[in-house]
Design a protein around this motif. Structure first.
Motif, short mmCIF file in Angstrom:
data_model
loop_
_atom_site.label_atom_id
_atom_site.label_comp_id
_atom_site.label_asym_id
_atom_site.label_seq_id
_atom_site.Cartn_x
_atom_site.Cartn_y
_atom_site.Cartn_z
N ARG A 177 5.17 1.24 13.49
CA ARG A 177 6.04 1.88 12.49
C ARG A 177 5.71 1.35 11.10
N CYS A 178 5.60 0.05 10.97
CA CYS A 178 5.32 -0.57 9.68
C CYS A 178 3.91 -0.21 9.20
N PHE A 179 2.96 -0.18 10.12
CA PHE A 179 1.59 0.20 9.78
C PHE A 179 1.54 1.62 9.22
N LYS A 180 2.29 2.51 9.82
CA LYS A 180 2.32 3.90 9.33
C LYS A 180 2.88 3.97 7.92
N LYS A 181 3.88 3.14 7.62
CA LYS A 181 4.41 3.08 6.25
C LYS A 181 3.34 2.58 5.29
N ALA A 182 2.62 1.55 5.70
CA ALA A 182 1.55 1.01 4.85
C ALA A 182 0.47 2.05 4.63
N LEU A 183 0.11 2.74 5.68
CA LEU A 183 -0.93 3.76 5.59
C LEU A 183 -0.50 4.89 4.66
N ALA A 184 0.77 5.27 4.72
CA ALA A 184 1.27 6.34 3.83
C ALA A 184 1.20 5.92 2.37
N ALA A 185 1.27 4.62 2.10
CA ALA A 185 1.24 4.13 0.72
C ALA A 185 -0.17 3.87 0.22
N ALA A 186 -1.15 3.92 1.10
CA ALA A 186 -2.51 3.57 0.74
C ALA A 186 -3.19 4.64 -0.11
N THR A 187 -4.05 4.17 -0.98
CA THR A 187 -4.88 5.07 -1.77
C THR A 187 -6.24 5.16 -1.08
N PRO A 188 -7.03 6.17 -1.39
CA PRO A 188 -8.36 6.28 -0.76
C PRO A 188 -9.23 5.04 -0.98
N ALA A 189 -9.02 4.34 -2.08
CA ALA A 189 -9.81 3.14 -2.36
C ALA A 189 -9.50 2.00 -1.40
N GLU A 190 -8.38 2.07 -0.72
CA GLU A 190 -7.97 0.99 0.18
C GLU A 190 -8.32 1.24 1.64
N THR A 191 -9.07 2.28 1.91
CA THR A 191 -9.43 2.65 3.27
C THR A 191 -10.10 1.50 4.02
N GLU A 192 -10.98 0.78 3.35
CA GLU A 192 -11.71 -0.30 4.01
C GLU A 192 -10.76 -1.40 4.49
N ARG A 193 -9.73 -1.72 3.71
CA ARG A 193 -8.76 -2.73 4.12
C ARG A 193 -8.08 -2.33 5.43
N PHE A 194 -7.77 -1.05 5.56
CA PHE A 194 -7.12 -0.57 6.79
C PHE A 194 -8.09 -0.57 7.96
#
Length: 136
Positions: free
Chosen positions: A95-112
């Motif tokens: 659940r928390c991961f999905k919230k983080a993913l929704a807040a991510a910008t395309p530049a942060e894809t590598e972090r995920f």
């Protein structure tokens, strides 16, 4: 008292005076800052490691998740990691991961991707069971 001293003292007292250790952890929670997710993550860690109290550890992490800004993907990833490592609660982590993913910008894809590489769960066929994202 220094903020870290709450944890040090609670850990020290956990075996000899659990009631006092719990009181110190509650004080630490009260002084924790919403902008610093490590505060409540550390509270959860001490609840689990020293007092073996999963309910209070979960409560700390849920409070942390709820008071974290929806656009703070870095903090949400820290909390996701805490759910996985401290209390091993995969549903809350997802659940928390999905919230983080929704807040991510395309530049942060590598972090995920790195996070999924480290914490993603796979079945015997290599399919993701936890913390999956079709968007990455």
């Amino acid at each position: 008292m220094r903020f870290s001293a709450y944890f040090e003292e609670a850990a020290r007292l956990s075996a000899i005076d659990p009631a006092q250790a719990k009181k110190l952890l509650r004080e630490a929670e009260a002084h924790s800052l919403a902008s610093v997710p490590e505060h409540l993550n550390h509270c959860a860690k001490v609840w689990m490691a020293c007092l073996h109290d999963r309910d209070n550890a979960m409560r700390c992490l849920l409070l942390n998740e709820c008071r974290t800004a929806a656009d703070d993907q870095a903090a949400l990833l820290e909390i996701t990691e805490a759910y996985l490592v401290i209390v091993r609660d995969f549903a809350s982590a997802e659940r928390c991961f999905k919230k983080a993913l929704a807040a991510a910008t395309p530049a942060e894809t590598e972090r995920f991707r790195e996070f999924l590489e480290k914490y993603g769960r796979k079945d015997e066929n290599g399919n993701s069971l936890y913390l999956e994202s079709a968007d990455l």
